[in-house]
Structures are given as structure tokens and as C-alpha cells.
Design an enzyme around this catalytic site. Structure first.
Site, PDB file in Angstrom:
ATOM      1  N   ASN A  47     -35.673 -60.516  97.016  1.00  0.00           N
ATOM      2  CA  ASN A  47     -35.693 -61.543  96.049  1.00  0.00           C
ATOM      3  C   ASN A  47     -37.056 -62.370  95.967  1.00  0.00           C
ATOM      4  OD1 ASN A  47     -33.142 -60.879  94.905  1.00  0.00           O
ATOM      5  ND2 ASN A  47     -32.492 -61.572  96.625  1.00  0.00           N
ATOM      6  N   ARG A 103     -37.586 -67.447  89.987  1.00  0.00           N
ATOM      7  CA  ARG A 103     -36.385 -67.677  90.530  1.00  0.00           C
ATOM      8  C   ARG A 103     -36.153 -69.243  90.888  1.00  0.00           C
ATOM      9  NH1 ARG A 103     -35.139 -66.193  96.932  1.00  0.00           N
ATOM     10  NH2 ARG A 103     -33.160 -66.837  96.760  1.00  0.00           N
ATOM     11  N   ASN A 135     -40.851 -63.384 106.170  1.00  0.00           N
ATOM     12  CA  ASN A 135     -39.794 -64.004 105.684  1.00  0.00           C
ATOM     13  C   ASN A 135     -38.790 -63.030 105.280  1.00  0.00           C
ATOM     14  OD1 ASN A 135     -37.997 -65.375 103.675  1.00  0.00           O
ATOM     15  ND2 ASN A 135     -39.743 -66.317 102.604  1.00  0.00           N
ATOM     16  N   ALA A 166     -32.504 -63.406 102.411  1.00  0.00           N
ATOM     17  CA  ALA A 166     -31.106 -63.580 102.876  1.00  0.00           C
ATOM     18  C   ALA A 166     -30.725 -62.653 103.884  1.00  0.00           C
ATOM     19  CB  ALA A 166     -30.336 -63.269 101.754  1.00  0.00           C
ATOM     20  N   HIS A 222     -29.750 -63.962 107.806  1.00  0.00           N
ATOM     21  CA  HIS A 222     -28.349 -64.495 108.094  1.00  0.00           C
ATOM     22  C   HIS A 222     -27.538 -63.715 108.445  1.00  0.00           C
ATOM     23  CE1 HIS A 222     -30.386 -67.831 106.179  1.00  0.00           C
ATOM     24  NE2 HIS A 222     -30.463 -67.211 105.005  1.00  0.00           N
ATOM     25  N   HIS A 227     -40.027 -69.456 106.421  1.00  0.00           N
ATOM     26  CA  HIS A 227     -39.167 -69.813 105.010  1.00  0.00           C
ATOM     27  C   HIS A 227     -39.876 -70.677 104.200  1.00  0.00           C
ATOM     28  CE1 HIS A 227     -35.905 -67.522 106.513  1.00  0.00           C
ATOM     29  NE2 HIS A 227     -36.156 -68.267 107.690  1.00  0.00           N
ATOM     30  N   ARG A 282     -29.608 -76.903 102.998  1.00  0.00           N
ATOM     31  CA  ARG A 282     -28.997 -76.162 101.751  1.00  0.00           C
ATOM     32  C   ARG A 282     -27.561 -75.761 102.294  1.00  0.00           C
ATOM     33  NH1 ARG A 282     -33.040 -71.817  99.872  1.00  0.00           N
ATOM     34  NH2 ARG A 282     -31.634 -71.652  98.185  1.00  0.00           N
TER      35      ARG A 282
END
Lengths: 148, 148, 148, 148, 148, 148, 148, 148, 148, 148, 148, 148
Positions: free
Chosen positions: H11, H18, H74, H77, H80, H100, H107
Site C-alpha cells: 500500500n 491514501r 517499511n 501492515a 504486525h 515508518h 494510532r
């Protein structure tokens, strides 16, 4: 004569209709007839109530302040989260017996935890409609002990 | 004649000596005498064993493959962690009743969880030595039902 | 000649009797006969013990300090909580293999955790009585490697 | 002739390069040579694939609908979170064996949980490259049993 | 003609009054008018009830034993803890659809867990008042399928 | 004309082959034919893609930046852990509907948690292949609303 | 003369043999010799038992009802799960001291939790064989205090 | 000349498109131009790759066995849950920096946990596109130190 | 004149009867008399309701849409699980004060968590019947502030 | 002569004043007098400090870099959360003993966890003021051992 | 000229003394000299403070209301539990950078969680004393951005 | 005259400066002026202290052994982890009231848990600076009750 209040919680009125493989084929009326009959044999006067409403079950428990030497209660699904019913039982300070038709420990995980258990006198679990009848005998013993 | 094996787990031999405020003043011998007597009244032949050893309790359960129509067991502290006793009860496939003298749900948190509960037929909890006597009656009912 | 100690934990003596749908129809004696036979084919001297007692299983493990180049152990239900058996295996420092008849991961949640697993050399799980026979071959490999 | 698909998950292509203290000094090519060789001895036709991509591993598993009597799979790190690989194994309904080079239970906590384990037939864990070779033997047994 | 009981749980009577940014500006009466209208188009007879009382919701569910081929229920906040409503839905064994006006998964953590979900036939979540209308179509499909 | 992208996640290509008791007997091709047909009835242009690869599913979602007014996605097992798919859906900001063939809440515990749910517009769960068809109707409503 | 029972739990008989880097090079006999000697200096009569069996350890604790003014116990791995040993210590109501050779808090996570700790009088942890000798002095103080 | 591989996870190619309030208004191309430029100033040769596929990211990391003195990654997602990416980084044993764009700790709860963090050399978090540029300087320092 | 609705949850009607060591000796009527009196002193018109039924408590809260500038509520045991009461309080958007007679934090663990707390304006806990009287003063302040 | 620093944490200055049923009737001065006296008997030079401030306790621990062969510390409530004190003890690398007056394991749950325990040499818990005196003897042993 | 306050938390004054294998051989004075020097190169005026006291660290953070454009803070062990330091950082609303000498994610589990992280602007972790120097550069960038 | 000690914990000195949207626009001096004034009206002598240091707050609480009939304390962020402050409050045995300016239950999860709550007499939460003024009234009531 000894007075015992028998309290049926939510959905127990569907006995015989609801999942008979789990709960047995005796109807709700048949169960209550057996309770009355065994009560007479043991010289216990019984009153029976059923409600799907948490508030009405609490009102019934409060009612033992004026009628009832002991409580036999099957709290149905409220067993697992009704801290309000637990508080009511603790408040009236009567001998009390928690009953379950089926072995709740052999089914879903969430059915294994009873929030009511720490405040009742004892538990009878897993003997079908016989659970209530055994409980009548046990209630008699508890009342007699408390009179000594 | 119906055969019932009564199994006492660890520390129950100290009954009457151990924390009488919690467990009552009846001695261990007195409890066993009552069990024998009630058994006779119900036309049940009873055998009673006590052991502090998990292995011996399992051996006793296995023994019901040759003697015993039902098991009444108070697994004491093993209730809370002995998956081996649980497996033994499941293996012999006899009607079985878990009993406790005191309301284990009203005490320490860890006493509230029974690993044995999912495999027994039913539970009788919190009526002192009376728990065993009620269990004899319940065992008789279970055996008679399984014979139908 | 290579020496391998085969240790059967609690309830495994009921093999063939106990829940045959899960554990298979081979009897306990049949299993041991197969182990002996396969041992001979692989030029392994085997000794077999079974006990329901945690203490006796620990004694047996200690025994490999004087007899036994490797251990094959099915700790039964002790798998899931016996830190004492774990400590015993770690203490004697022999190649060791944990075996299970059934795929323990496909059953109850609590059967998925083994406290013994971190200290054994390897695991063979889910091949019925064949699990033991495969383990004999694996034990031989482990011993030969440790001799290099 | 029996057909077995051997599937290597992510990072296993670095065998011999990656942390040899943990994973051993055999190279990836050497491992595959041994698998081919042992396959021949056991009269098993083997195909071997390796991919770092979860999607390609799933495609390979699906492939056994047209080629392959059994699956031997080392899902690498996907072992611990790929419910998609788990679903794929369950969908094709073939005998399947999960293998690991090292004793995953003796390392990081998160390596102890396998989401794949509940749907495979069995597991062989902790015997280095030998794990794959033992698995070939076990696969043969599983296939022969399912043909009976 | 097909009969569908639509059940609104606690606080849904405040629709249009309560946090309109979240729940939309349609009033409760407007919602019910739309349900009636869509019902007619689909040749479904609808009855609608709303109650803030857990017991009355259970009574309504029981009522489908005599009237109602399917249930559409928005249990409101009871979604997250009422095991008693769950038991009632399971007991009557009718096709049942859980609906929510908003995407409950995009709000507070506790709104993400539904204890009712495991016993309903399906769920429609997050389409505002349209959720109910889609559910009517889905209910029709479920009833027709169950008649085949 | 309205454009809707329908995305099938891992293992859904095996529909009809995979566990038909759970997922139904419709084949994957049959499902897609129905989607196309219903699309035409609703004046929706549909494109359908399936992949077992998380990366390709993300690529497809990104593709709606140039083609597609809404997304209908069944993320299969990725539902339960793919935060990357979640981020992709959030990034493109299109109306999106999560669908599941079966009631995921009535199966394994881990199937009850969706990491994708908080970022989709709504969910349609448990109506078999009908889930997709209902979703087409719902997608149309969402798009029309967003145009107002 | 003061009587102190010293109880060694499972695997402690391997002292000197078992992981000497952790547990020290003193043999088990050497440890017991030191205990006897220090006992004499402090005018304490000591008896020492070791067992790998949970049941025998419980029997030994019960034995203090007839011999023993205090208990020094190293429950080994049973420390972490034997609620039966805990119950035994609580039942006999003697001053009791839990000892450990090593600092159990600096090792595996599961070694940090003692189920026995809440019922002993005190703990001496981490001083090697000296832990036992210090405990003898502490036991003397406890007994003298309880006589005041 | 020093070689640094810069890896963008899923992404990140949508940067600028985004959620610009969170991720900033710089486009993905602009970010890469800055990286190239800063690399030149620091006498670092940079290669940049982006993929939404976990498998391709692992392939890229493996690629540093033949090109690349350090890795700047980086993982988006995948941060995680991708234990496979973590294993890849650990396997190639290069200095590596996790970056990041945003302060992930401010967040969603699930964005606070990185499974990759334990195996990288260091982390630069929360400085927007500057995070990458700072990381280039840090990578240089790490490489020079490892050459001493 | 300011209007304040005072709501008593389950079992509070037993005040004076129920565990007076914990809840004090004032009767329920005495408490309500004091509330009325203090209300008059502060120029607040008070209405008081009590119910054991969750649904009736929700109805009462809804009632403040037509009468009542503020709510003082002691939800009793519902405090700990009634998300439905929480939603009702949030829906009517009135200043609201949660009161408890006793310090709920000094009793059972489960009494420490209030699901209602996040939506009320403030809390007054632990001052016996005085809690309600203090709350009247606080309610006045809240109403006056909201009018500024 | 051996140097031992004795550190009293928060609230220990109130000894004799604070809950004497739990902590005993000895005053704080009396405790320190006993420590000095026992020190002399054992040929240990003692310094004693008390502070309610976490920072000052850390400063004191740092002080042992210039004075002190060992540390005896009762961290009071900081035991349960001060990772800063833990780091300080680990940093100075002196033999160190954690002491507690009471058996912390027999009280509140949160008192059972010590964050300091993993970095001290040993623990003496539950012997009242005697805990400190026993610790002096233990400290001497530790220092003598470290000199060998 | 830009003003940056550099805050060292507990035990960092022991740098070079404390576990040099983990924290490096640079002394605390050497670290501060490097910070001063790099500050000058970047035209940043630096002030440096160190304290073991949580209260003094909070006072220092408050001090930036009168001096300091940004904060660089290494909260040491307070990182993991000081919500008071977190509140202080949030209260003064300055650009702030959390630094750590070592990769805290590769050590003890409890070192992986930072309560401070959600309120700082960014983090630099794992580059030894270089972490502080990189942070100076990052602080400059943050301040310049906030001036735009 | 009644003596009440008012203790402000960390960061409360920034009142009016710190996040005024949350904590209100009253300055710290203004708050203290109001406390003094209300004290006079109620014939209470007030002393007010503020500190960011946990140790100094404990010292202040100890001070009530010589001055102060009751304590009003806002422990700020220490509320959530300072077991040392909790022990101090329990030790001095004075009526004590925990106050918070804002409704801590409506904010971050970690702000919902107070370790101090079980030992105070009562709590006043969420009324802004009015919380302190209400607490003065409540303190007076508590003191008068304890004198009866």
C-alpha cells in the site's frame, strides 16, 4: 411445613420443545408436576414461578423475605452474566440451591462459568429433571441444619 | 445388587482435623460409616478408597472395569489440574458423580475450575458430608436409567 | 547394542478398551509386541514400562542414567501439566522422543499444549501405534548422530 | 507408484546459509537430493517445490487434486499464522504431514503454536533433515492404510 | 403468505432522536413504515415489536412457535451479552437474521462481539435502515430454501 | 452504468469441491455465472477476480482507483489476519461489502474475528451463494446514496 | 528438642548430576550431610525424605501431625502446580518454609509462580544449598515465636 | 561504494493518494526521488523496490546475499504479523533499519506491535518521508561500524 | 424549577434489609425521604423510581426526554454489564451522575468495572446515602453550567 | 570488614504505626537497632537508608559502586512496578537480597509479583523483622563465595 | 538559534559502567560531549539533564514552557510505566523524540512496550550513542516544519 | 476547626496551560483560591500541596499523622500505578477522597483503572474544579461521622 420457592429462568418454559436431544423429552408441565409430587412426599410446600425477565426473577427472590424458607433456582442463561440475580440471592440470605438440567461443563465454554455460584449454598448439576427432585431433598437438609 | 465405588482424593483423610471451620467437624471415619449405612438403605454395595496419589486414584477408576456400576469421586485438589484423572473417568465410561464438601465456587478463584467436570455425569457441590449421601441416591437413578 | 526405554504414561494401559474410535482397536499388548518386534529388526534392545503414577514415570526416566541410550515417551495427560516429568527428562540428558497416538492438535484446546515438548529432541504425533515404530527408527538416528 | 508432494515454505531455500547453528549445515540442494533418494528406496515418486509466497504454496496444495497421494509440508513461518494454508490442506483432503527441521517448542514462544496442526494427519518435529525422510516412510503408511 | 417477525431491541425506539450522526435521520416510525411497505412488495406479512426489556424480547421470540416463519432481529446492546436471547433463538429453530443499522465493527471494541451471531442463519450489517429491507429479501430466500 | 468489482479470496476457487456440507454444492463457475446474471438484472457491470495470493488481492483493490464504483470481497481466510488487505480497502475509499458464504460465527473461534470488518461499509454473512447476490443489491444502494 | 522435617521434591535426588551449572556441584548426599550437621549445631533434630511422587510428599506432610514442629520443603517442579501439596501444608498447620536452590525468578516464566507460597510461613530462595541451612535457623525462630 | 536496498511494503505505492491527512501529501515518486538524491549526497548507491506481496518482499531480502550492505524496510501492515519477513531478515544477517512514516504508536492498538522489530538493528519512526532519509544516514553509520 | 430524576437499580429497594454491614442501616424509605428533603433545600424538584427490571430502567431514562433536566442513577449490579442502559443514557444526552452507596473498588474484582461510567458526566462513590445528596448538589452545578 | 547497605523503601518508616496486625509491633527504630547489633555480631559494617522516593533509592543503589559489598533491599510497594530500581540493581552487579517483612504471597494478588526478583541473588520473605537479620547472614555467605 | 533539551532518565548516568556488552563502552561524559559537539555543527543550542527521579524529569519537561523548542528524551526504565512523564510531554506540546541506545524490542518482553510512545513525535531506537545524534538532526527537521 | 490536606499530583500545576479543552480554562492558582474560599465557608482549615514527585506525595500523606483530619487527593497519572501512594493512604488511616477533574472513564483505557481506589473512602469524578469543592463538603461529612 417447610416452604420452598422453585424459580425457573429464561427459556425453561420451552422444555420438551427446545433441543430435546440435550434437555430431554419431559415437558415443562410434567417437570412441575413431579416437583409438586416430590414436595408432598417430603412434606415441603412448593411454589413455582417461571419468567424470561431478569427483573421478575429478582422480584421473586425478594419475595422470599415474606414467603419461603429456601430457594431452588435454575437461572438459565442468566447464570453466566446476571450479577443482579446474584446480588438478590445474597441479599435475602436464604439457603439456596442452583440446579441445571444438563452438565453445563460438558458444553460451550461460556456455559462453564456461573456468576451465581459463589453465593448459593450448593449446586446440583446434570441429572435432568431429577436435578430438581434431588434439590428438594437437599433443601430440606439445609433448612433443618440452619434450625439447629 | 448395585455396586458403587466411592473415591476420596488427597487430604480428605484429614477430615475433622483439617480446617474444621470450612470442612466441618465430622471425622473421616464417621463420613465413611454414613456412606456405608446410606448405601445399605438404598440397596447399594459400596466400596470406599482414599489416596493422596494421583496414580492410585487412576488405578482405582480403572478397577471399575471389573467391579462397580458407578463412581462417586471427590478428587480434592486434583479437581483443578488432573487431566489424567479426567481421561481415566472418560475411558471407563461409567456413570460418575463429582462431589465436593464445600461450595468451591465461594472460595479461591482457582477452586472454581474443574477439569474433571466435562466428563462426569453430574455434580453435587456444597452440602457437607450430605453431598456424598445425595450422590448415592443420584447414582442409583443414573444406573437405573442406563439399564432401561 | 542400542538400548531404548519406552515409557507409557497414564491410561495407555487401557488401549483398545478406551474410546476405540479415537485411539484405535489395537490392544496394549499388541502395541508392545509390535514395539519389541520392530526393535529387533532395527537391532535395538527395548524395555517397556507403563505407569499411571507421575512419580514412577520420573523414577523410570532417572533409571536411564544406568540403562538406556534414548527415551521414547508418551506422557499421556501428564503431557499438559507435569513440569516434574519435564525436569526429569532435562536432567538425564538423553536423546528423547515424545510420541502421541492421535493428532492432539485436532482435539480439545488443552491437549494442544505440551510442557514436555521444549526439552525433548523431537516429536512424532498422530500416526496411531505406528508413531512408536517410527520413533524407534528416529531414536536410532539420534543416537548414531550423538556418537559421531 | 505412490505420489508424494513435498512443499518447502518461506526461507527454507536458504538452508545451510541461514543460522547453521540452528538449522544445520546441509544445503537446500543436499536436502532435496536425500528426499529424492529415500523416495526411490521406498518406491515413492516425489515432487518438490519451494516458495516464499503464501499464494503459491496454496496453489501447490490445490495441485494435489490432480497429482499427489499425500503431502509433506514444512510451512516455515507461515505455520504460525496462515489460516489460508490451513484451509487449503483441509479442502484437498489428502493425507498430510507437517514437518519441522528443529524442535520449534524449544525456541521462541510464538514458534510453539501451529495453526496448521489441527488439519494435518500427523507431525514429525525436530530431527533435522531426517524429519523429511521419516515423513516419507510415514506418508507411505498413511496412504496404505487409507487404501485398506 | 410468508410471515416474518421483526424485533427491535433496546433504545431503537429513539431512532432519529438518538445520535443522528451515527444512526441516521429516519425516525422509528418511518423505519417501520418502510418495513411494512417492502414486506408488501415481497408478499411477506410482517409484524413488528419493540421492547427495552430482555424478557419481553425473549417472549416475542418464543411467540414464533405459533406465528412467524422467520425472525429479523436487531438486538441493540443486548447483542453483546444476552445469552438468554441467544438461547431463545436457538430454541425456536426458525430461520433468523441479525441486523444492525451501523457497522458495529467500526465503533467501540465491545460492539464487535455478538453472542447472538453463532445461532442466527445470517447477518446484514451496516446499511442503515436499508439493512432491514435487505433482510426481508434474505428471509424470503431462507424460507423458500427450507421448504424445498 | 455502475461498476462493481467482485473479489474472491483464497480457496474459494475450490467451491463445490471443498467440504460441500459446509460450503454448498454450487461450483465456482456456477457462482460466477449467477453473479454476472444478477448484475445484468440490476444494471451493474461486474468484473470478477480470484486469487490465493494476498499481494494480488491488494493489487486488485488498488485497481478500483481506475475501474470500479464499489467492491464486493470475500477475503476467505485472510479475513482473520490480513491487515494489509484492510489497509488497501481503507486506502481506496470506495463503498465496500464483506461477504461470507457461511455463518463464520457458528464455526471455529478464530473464524469469528474479522480484521477487515472495521473498514468496510457493511457485511452480508451466511446466505450461501445468495450472499453475493444480496451484496450486489446493497452495493447499488450504497453507490446511489454516495451520489446524492 | 526441636523437630524439623526436611522434604525434597522431585528430581532433587539428582543434585550434582543434574545441570550442575544451574544447581551447583554439591551432591545430594553432601547436601543432606550439611543439613544434619547444621541441625545439630542449632539443637534441631532433623528428618529428611525425598520422593518423586506427589502422593508420598503429601503423606510425609501429614506425618507431621505426629512428628515434627516445622516443615522445610523444596517442592521442586510441583511448586508450580500441586494444589494438593498446598492443601496438605495448610491442613497440618505447622510453621513451614519453602526453599529453592536457585533464584527461580531469574529463569523460565513458569518457574516464577508458586501455588504453595500463599500457605507457607516464609520463603528462602536462591542461596544454593545454603538456602536449606538458613531455613533451619529461620524454622527455629518461627517455632520459638509460636511457643511464646 | 556502499549499497543500500530500500524496501517498501504493501500500500505504500499509494502514498499521496491514501489518507493524506495521516501519511502526508508527498507522492510515492517524490519520496523515491528524495531517497535517490540523499543517497548520492551520502555516497550510497540505493536500489528501491515496492511490492504488495509478502513473498516478493522475502525474495528481495534474500537478494541482499548478492547485492546490498544494508536494508531499509517499511513493511507496512506486514509489520504486525509477517513472521516470514522476520525470518528472512534474520537469515541474511545484514544491518537493517525498520522505518515508518507515521508514529504507529499513536494510532490503532494493533499498529503498536511489530513482529519484525526484534531482528532489525534499529528503528526510525514518525518523521514522515524524512524517516527514510534519516535511515540512510543511520545505515551508513551501521555499515562503517561493522567494518571496524 | 430544576427537575432531577433519581433512578434506583436492582436490589436497592432492600436497603436496610440487605447486608447492613456493607450498605448501612438506613431503610430505602428513609433514603428517599432524605433525597426529597435535600431537593427542596436546593430548589430541585425530584422524582424517584426503583425497578429490578433492566427494561423499566431504560424506559425511565427515555422518560427524561419529556421530564427531567438531569439524571442521578445507581444502576446496582447492572453497572457491570448493561450496555443497554449505557446506550440509553448516551441517547438522551442529559447531564447524568452515577452514584454508589459503597466504595465498589474495595470489594469484589467484578464490581470495579462500570460499563456505564464512560457515558455519564461524573461519579460520586462511597459516601453511603450521602452519595445521593452530594449528587443533587453536583447535578445543580452541571445544569447551571450547561445553561451558560 | 564486610560492608552491607540496607535499603528501606516507601512507607517502611511507619513500621509499628502502620497496620500492626500485618507488619508487627516493632518500631522502625527498633528494627534498625537490631540490624546494627546483628551486623556487629557477624562482623559486618552496616549502613541503613530509608526513602519514599524512587529516585533516591536508585541513587543509594548507585552509591554501592563506592561503598558496599552487598545490598539488602526491601523495596516496599516499588517491588511490584519499579523497573528503574531493577535496572539499578542489575547495573551495579553486587550480591543483593530482596527482603519482605510479611509473606507477600498470602495477601493481595498484585503483591505476589516482583519485578525486582529476577535480578537479585536471593530472597528472604515472611519472617517479620527477622527477615533482615537472616539476610545479613546470607549476605555474608554470598560475599565470601564471590571472593573464592 | 534552535533550543533542544536533552533528558536522560534513570541509570543512564552509569553509561560505560553498566553492562557494557549491552550499552556500549562510551562513558556518560563522552556521550554528552558528542551531543554538545553535534549540536554546534547543526546550530542547535543544547541543554542536558539527567535524573533518577521521575518527579525531576517531569519538572524538566515542564521547563520547556520557558526554554526549549524541542525535547529529546531517553526515559530509561520509566519508558515502560510512567504515565506521569507521558502526561507531562503531552501537556507542554513541543516536538519530542524518544530515543533508546539499544534495540529494546530484542530484549525482555516488558522492554517492548512504551507508554510514552503515543505522545512523542517520533522514535529513534537501537543505534547506540548515535541514536541521540540522529535525533538532533530529526529535531531540527521537526522544528523547521512546525515553523512553516 | 476541621483540618483537610489537599494534595495535587503530577502535572496539575499546569492547569489552564495543559490541554484546556480537556481540563478547563481555570488556572491552578484560581483552583486553589476557590478551595481556600469554600474551605472557609465550611469552617475547614485547608492546606494545599502540589508535587510531581511520588516520594514527596507520600511524605505529604505521612504528614497527616501530625496535621490533618482528612485527605483530598488527585493523584494525577500516579492514580494508575502508584501502589506506594496506595500503601501510604492505607497506612495513615484517615478519611480520604480521590478526586479527578475529568471523567477518567471516558478517555484512554489505562485511565480507567485506579490502584488507589480500593483504599480511599470515596471518589468524586468528572465535575471539573467543582470536584474539589464537592469533596470538601464530603470530607466534612466523613469526619463528622467518624466522630460519632
Amino acid at each position: 411445613m417447610i416452604e420452598v420457592l422453585v424459580i425457573h429462568g429464561p427459556n425453561i418454559n420451552l422444555l420438551g420443545v427446545r433441543e430435546p436431544d440435550i434437555y430431554g423429552h419431559d415437558s415443562f408441565d410434567e417437570l412441575n408436576r413431579k416437583i409438586k409430587e416430590r414436595g408432598k412426599q417430603l412434606e415441603i410446600e412448593t411454589r413455582i414461578i417461571q419468567s424470561n425477565s431478569e427483573g421478575e426473577l429478582i422480584d421473586a427472590i425478594h419475595g422470599t423475605l415474606t414467603w419461603g424458607d429456601a430457594i431452588i433456582i435454575n437461572p438459565g442463561a442468566y447464570t453466566h452474566y446476571s450479577y443482579a440475580i446474584r446480588d438478590a440471592i445474597a441479599a435475602v440470605r436464604k439457603p439456596s440451591i442452583e440446579v441445571h438440567l444438563t452438565n453445563v461443563h460438558g458444553r460451550d465454554e461460556w456455559r462453564r462459568h456461573s456468576v451465581v455460584a459463589p453465593v448459593v449454598s450448593g449446586q446440583i448439576i446434570g441429572f435432568g429433571t431429577e436435578s430438581y427432585l434431588i434439590a428438594l431433598q437437599a433443601a430440606k437438609t439445609l433448612i433443618e441444619e440452619s434450625h439447629r
